[in-house]
Motif scaffolding. Structure first.
Motif, PDB file in Angstrom:
ATOM      1  N   ALA A 416       0.817  -1.219   0.000  1.00  0.00           N
ATOM      2  CA  ALA A 416       0.000   0.000   0.000  1.00  0.00           C
ATOM      3  C   ALA A 416       0.845   1.261   0.000  1.00  0.00           C
ATOM      4  O   ALA A 416       0.420   2.303  -0.495  1.00  0.00           O
ATOM      5  CB  ALA A 416      -0.923   0.002   1.226  1.00  0.00           C
ATOM      6  N   HIS A 417       2.069   1.180   0.531  1.00  0.00           N
ATOM      7  CA  HIS A 417       2.936   2.353   0.618  1.00  0.00           C
ATOM      8  C   HIS A 417       3.721   2.616  -0.655  1.00  0.00           C
ATOM      9  O   HIS A 417       4.200   3.732  -0.855  1.00  0.00           O
ATOM     10  CB  HIS A 417       3.909   2.193   1.785  1.00  0.00           C
ATOM     11  N   TRP A 418       3.884   1.570  -1.514  1.00  0.00           N
ATOM     12  CA  TRP A 418       4.747   1.815  -2.675  1.00  0.00           C
ATOM     13  C   TRP A 418       4.102   1.506  -4.024  1.00  0.00           C
ATOM     14  O   TRP A 418       4.677   1.836  -5.062  1.00  0.00           O
ATOM     15  CB  TRP A 418       6.047   1.023  -2.544  1.00  0.00           C
ATOM     16  N   VAL A 419       2.910   0.900  -4.035  1.00  0.00           N
ATOM     17  CA  VAL A 419       2.344   0.458  -5.305  1.00  0.00           C
ATOM     18  C   VAL A 419       2.068   1.626  -6.251  1.00  0.00           C
ATOM     19  O   VAL A 419       2.217   1.495  -7.468  1.00  0.00           O
ATOM     20  CB  VAL A 419       1.060  -0.373  -5.079  1.00  0.00           C
ATOM     21  N   GLU A 420       1.697   2.774  -5.718  1.00  0.00           N
ATOM     22  CA  GLU A 420       1.411   3.918  -6.586  1.00  0.00           C
ATOM     23  C   GLU A 420       2.660   4.350  -7.349  1.00  0.00           C
ATOM     24  O   GLU A 420       2.589   4.743  -8.513  1.00  0.00           O
ATOM     25  CB  GLU A 420       0.858   5.089  -5.765  1.00  0.00           C
ATOM     26  N   ALA A 421       3.829   4.229  -6.685  1.00  0.00           N
ATOM     27  CA  ALA A 421       5.087   4.592  -7.346  1.00  0.00           C
ATOM     28  C   ALA A 421       5.583   3.485  -8.262  1.00  0.00           C
ATOM     29  O   ALA A 421       6.422   3.719  -9.126  1.00  0.00           O
ATOM     30  CB  ALA A 421       6.151   4.904  -6.295  1.00  0.00           C
ATOM     31  N   GLY A 422       5.079   2.265  -8.059  1.00  0.00           N
ATOM     32  CA  GLY A 422       5.470   1.154  -8.906  1.00  0.00           C
ATOM     33  C   GLY A 422       6.689   0.394  -8.427  1.00  0.00           C
ATOM     34  O   GLY A 422       7.042  -0.638  -9.013  1.00  0.00           O
ATOM     35  N   ALA A 423       7.347   0.877  -7.362  1.00  0.00           N
ATOM     36  CA  ALA A 423       8.532   0.203  -6.840  1.00  0.00           C
ATOM     37  C   ALA A 423       8.811   0.698  -5.428  1.00  0.00           C
ATOM     38  O   ALA A 423       8.519   1.850  -5.101  1.00  0.00           O
ATOM     39  CB  ALA A 423       9.745   0.459  -7.732  1.00  0.00           C
ATOM     40  N   PRO A 424       9.411  -0.153  -4.574  1.00  0.00           N
ATOM     41  CA  PRO A 424       9.756   0.263  -3.212  1.00  0.00           C
ATOM     42  C   PRO A 424      11.162   0.843  -3.085  1.00  0.00           C
ATOM     43  O   PRO A 424      11.579   1.180  -1.978  1.00  0.00           O
ATOM     44  CB  PRO A 424       9.649  -1.055  -2.425  1.00  0.00           C
ATOM     45  N   ALA A 425      11.881   0.940  -4.181  1.00  0.00           N
ATOM     46  CA  ALA A 425      13.237   1.497  -4.140  1.00  0.00           C
ATOM     47  C   ALA A 425      13.201   2.899  -3.535  1.00  0.00           C
ATOM     48  O   ALA A 425      12.305   3.696  -3.836  1.00  0.00           O
ATOM     49  CB  ALA A 425      13.828   1.535  -5.546  1.00  0.00           C
ATOM     50  N   GLY A 426      14.177   3.192  -2.690  1.00  0.00           N
ATOM     51  CA  GLY A 426      14.231   4.502  -2.062  1.00  0.00           C
ATOM     52  C   GLY A 426      13.282   4.665  -0.892  1.00  0.00           C
ATOM     53  O   GLY A 426      13.094   5.789  -0.413  1.00  0.00           O
ATOM     54  N   ARG A 427      12.705   3.567  -0.393  1.00  0.00           N
ATOM     55  CA  ARG A 427      11.775   3.627   0.737  1.00  0.00           C
ATOM     56  C   ARG A 427      12.229   2.688   1.858  1.00  0.00           C
ATOM     57  O   ARG A 427      11.556   1.704   2.177  1.00  0.00           O
ATOM     58  CB  ARG A 427      10.360   3.259   0.279  1.00  0.00           C
ATOM     59  N   PRO A 428      13.359   2.970   2.487  1.00  0.00           N
ATOM     60  CA  PRO A 428      13.872   2.078   3.531  1.00  0.00           C
ATOM     61  C   PRO A 428      12.958   1.964   4.743  1.00  0.00           C
ATOM     62  O   PRO A 428      13.003   0.972   5.472  1.00  0.00           O
ATOM     63  CB  PRO A 428      15.224   2.698   3.902  1.00  0.00           C
ATOM     64  N   SER A 429      12.097   2.952   4.966  1.00  0.00           N
ATOM     65  CA  SER A 429      11.216   2.933   6.136  1.00  0.00           C
ATOM     66  C   SER A 429      10.127   1.870   6.024  1.00  0.00           C
ATOM     67  O   SER A 429       9.376   1.650   6.984  1.00  0.00           O
ATOM     68  CB  SER A 429      10.577   4.310   6.340  1.00  0.00           C
ATOM     69  N   LEU A 430      10.014   1.196   4.890  1.00  0.00           N
ATOM     70  CA  LEU A 430       9.015   0.135   4.744  1.00  0.00           C
ATOM     71  C   LEU A 430       9.197  -0.966   5.790  1.00  0.00           C
ATOM     72  O   LEU A 430       8.238  -1.635   6.166  1.00  0.00           O
ATOM     73  CB  LEU A 430       9.098  -0.486   3.346  1.00  0.00           C
TER      74      LEU A 430
END
Length: 440
Positions: A416-430
């Motif tokens: 839910a936190h990264w799907v809009e961007a298409g990737a979780p790269a750059g989101r270490p807080s996940l």
């Protein structure tokens, strides 16, 4: 985590409801696992309506997670278009650190190894030197993958360590064979280096997960993975989920007491530990003693030529018929099997997988383990029990470390936190996003 602020909700910036995200995950998981390859199959497997399936598939295609492939088989009407997960949309960096080795690799998002490297290393050299080398290997392997036209975006990092790890923080906790590692911020180091979510676990848990996702335990729900290497450890899978325990040290059988002898001191500082009698270091120690005392002509020759005896030397000697070496491996197998019999009766797994360097040395030790388990366990517990060698061998921990990251990234709460961007790269807080139900 480097000052990165978490969103206050588990919903994405697009305002997806939890139900919306759950259906996205359901569709994505069906395609990722190969369970469903067309929209009609997704509808039948998920129970979602045709319109919802179409919407979710289109959303996942728009965000680069799915793509359309060839036409599938027709059931009477127009042939449906097959769907594929875009496993090459990004890469996972994975490393398994053993007591005497480093294994590093780059995988795609389906856990397929794209590049890998293994080398000898002493974990006692400390975190700065060992993790610095891991970073060098990651960078070299990434260059190889990208040079061959592979994915460039780093979606996450997974690390397996040969000692207890507090999973919530990614820090080793008083690891017996890792001086200087206690409390070291392994997760934070790789987060800073690669700006991606990082998960850290015990290497044996990673091995168990590797077998569960890509090895001989696929499709199983209750398994025990036993690693017999320099040390001894186990990974527990219950109901299809890795069981870490409340603090992350479940399965640390290497330091369970199996003898009252106070003369043999384990590396953890206690006496009587299984690892001190049946681990690779113990087998090497006893093999060298046999060589010096003249009880094994074969091992005496090894000692004279190499200046030392290893567990691998003992295994080769046993395969050549050396009686003393056969006795050493048989004794080690019986000790492991005796403790394992207790676990089998207590836990009642369907499958026990034996892995690690010593376990791969031949059939002698495995036969001794099996004999002890079947003789000492409850008949009902062993009626359908299989005890087998790892099919992934040295790759189990590496593959498992990658799947640890993949599984975590594709939970509904994190997606839910990264799907809009298409990737979780750059989101270490996940890594800090709370899950409704713990994944492992």
């Amino acid at each position: 985590m480097g000052g990165v602020q978490l969103p206050r909700t588990t919903r994405s910036t697009a305002g997806f409801t939890p139900e919306h995200v759950d259906s996205l995950v359901s569709v994505l998981d069906l395609v990722r696992s190969g369970t469903a390859r067309t929209r009609p199959e997704i509808g039948r497997r998920s129970g979602l309506g045709r319109t919802v399936v179409t919407q979710r598939v289109n959303q996942l295609i728009d965000r680069g997670l799915l793509e359309e492939g060839e036409l599938g088989p027709s059931s009477g009407g127009r042939a449906p278009r097959e769907l594929r997960f875009r496993a090459r949309a990004g890469v996972i960096l994975a490393a398994e650190l053993g007591a005497t080795s480093i294994g590093a690799g780059v995988t795609d998002l389906a856990g397929t190894v794209l590049a890998e490297h293994e080398e000898a290393a002493d974990i006692a050299q400390g975190p700065e030197r060992i993790l610095g080398r891991v970073e060098e290997l990651f960078d070299e392997l990434l260059t190889q993958v990208r040079a061959s036209g592979g994915p460039r975006s780093i979606w996450g990092v997974g690390i397996g360590l040969p000692g207890p790890v507090e999973f919530a923080t990614g820090r080793p906790s008083a690891p017996p064979i890792m001086p200087g590692w206690d409390g070291y911020p392994v997760r934070d180091r790789f987060t800073t280096r690669y700006n991606a979510p990082v998960w850290v676990d015990n290497e044996v848990n990673a091995m168990a997960l590797g077998e569960l996702r890509a090895g001989s335990a696929r499709g199983q729900r209750d398994i025990l993975y036993i690693k017999i290497g320099t040390g001894i450890g186990s990974g527990l899978v219950s109901g299809g989920r890795l069981h870490r325990g409340s603090q992350g040290c479940a399965g640390d059988i290497g330091h369970a007491a199996v003898a009252d002898d106070t003369e043999v001191v384990c590396r953890c500082g206690n006496t009587g530990c299984l690892e001190a009698y049946a681990g690779g270091a113990a087998i090497a120690r006893d093999g060298e003693a046999a060589a010096r005392e003249g009880r094994s002509e074969y091992l005496a020759g090894v000692l004279a030529d190499a200046g030392r005896v290893t567990a691998a030397d003992v295994a080769r000697a046993a395969q050549s018929g050396d009686r003393t070496s056969v006795e050493l491996l048989t004794r080690a197998g019986r000790l492991v099997g005796s403790l394992l019999a207790t676990l089998v009766s207590f836990y009642n797994p369907a499958l026990v997988i034996i892995g690690g360097g010593v376990a791969g040395a031949g059939d002698l030790l495995l036969a001794a383990v099996r004999e002890s388990v079947y003789r000492r366990s409850l008949p009902l517990a062993t009626r359908e029990l299989r005890i087998t060698r790892s099919t992934l061998s040295d790759r189990a921990g590496l593959v498992g470390a990658a799947f640890m990251v993949i599984d975590e990234l594709f939970t509904a709460e994190r997606l839910a936190h990264w799907v809009e961007a298409g990737a979780p790269a750059g989101r270490p807080s996940l890594v800090e996003v709370p899950l409704r139900t713990p994944l492992f």
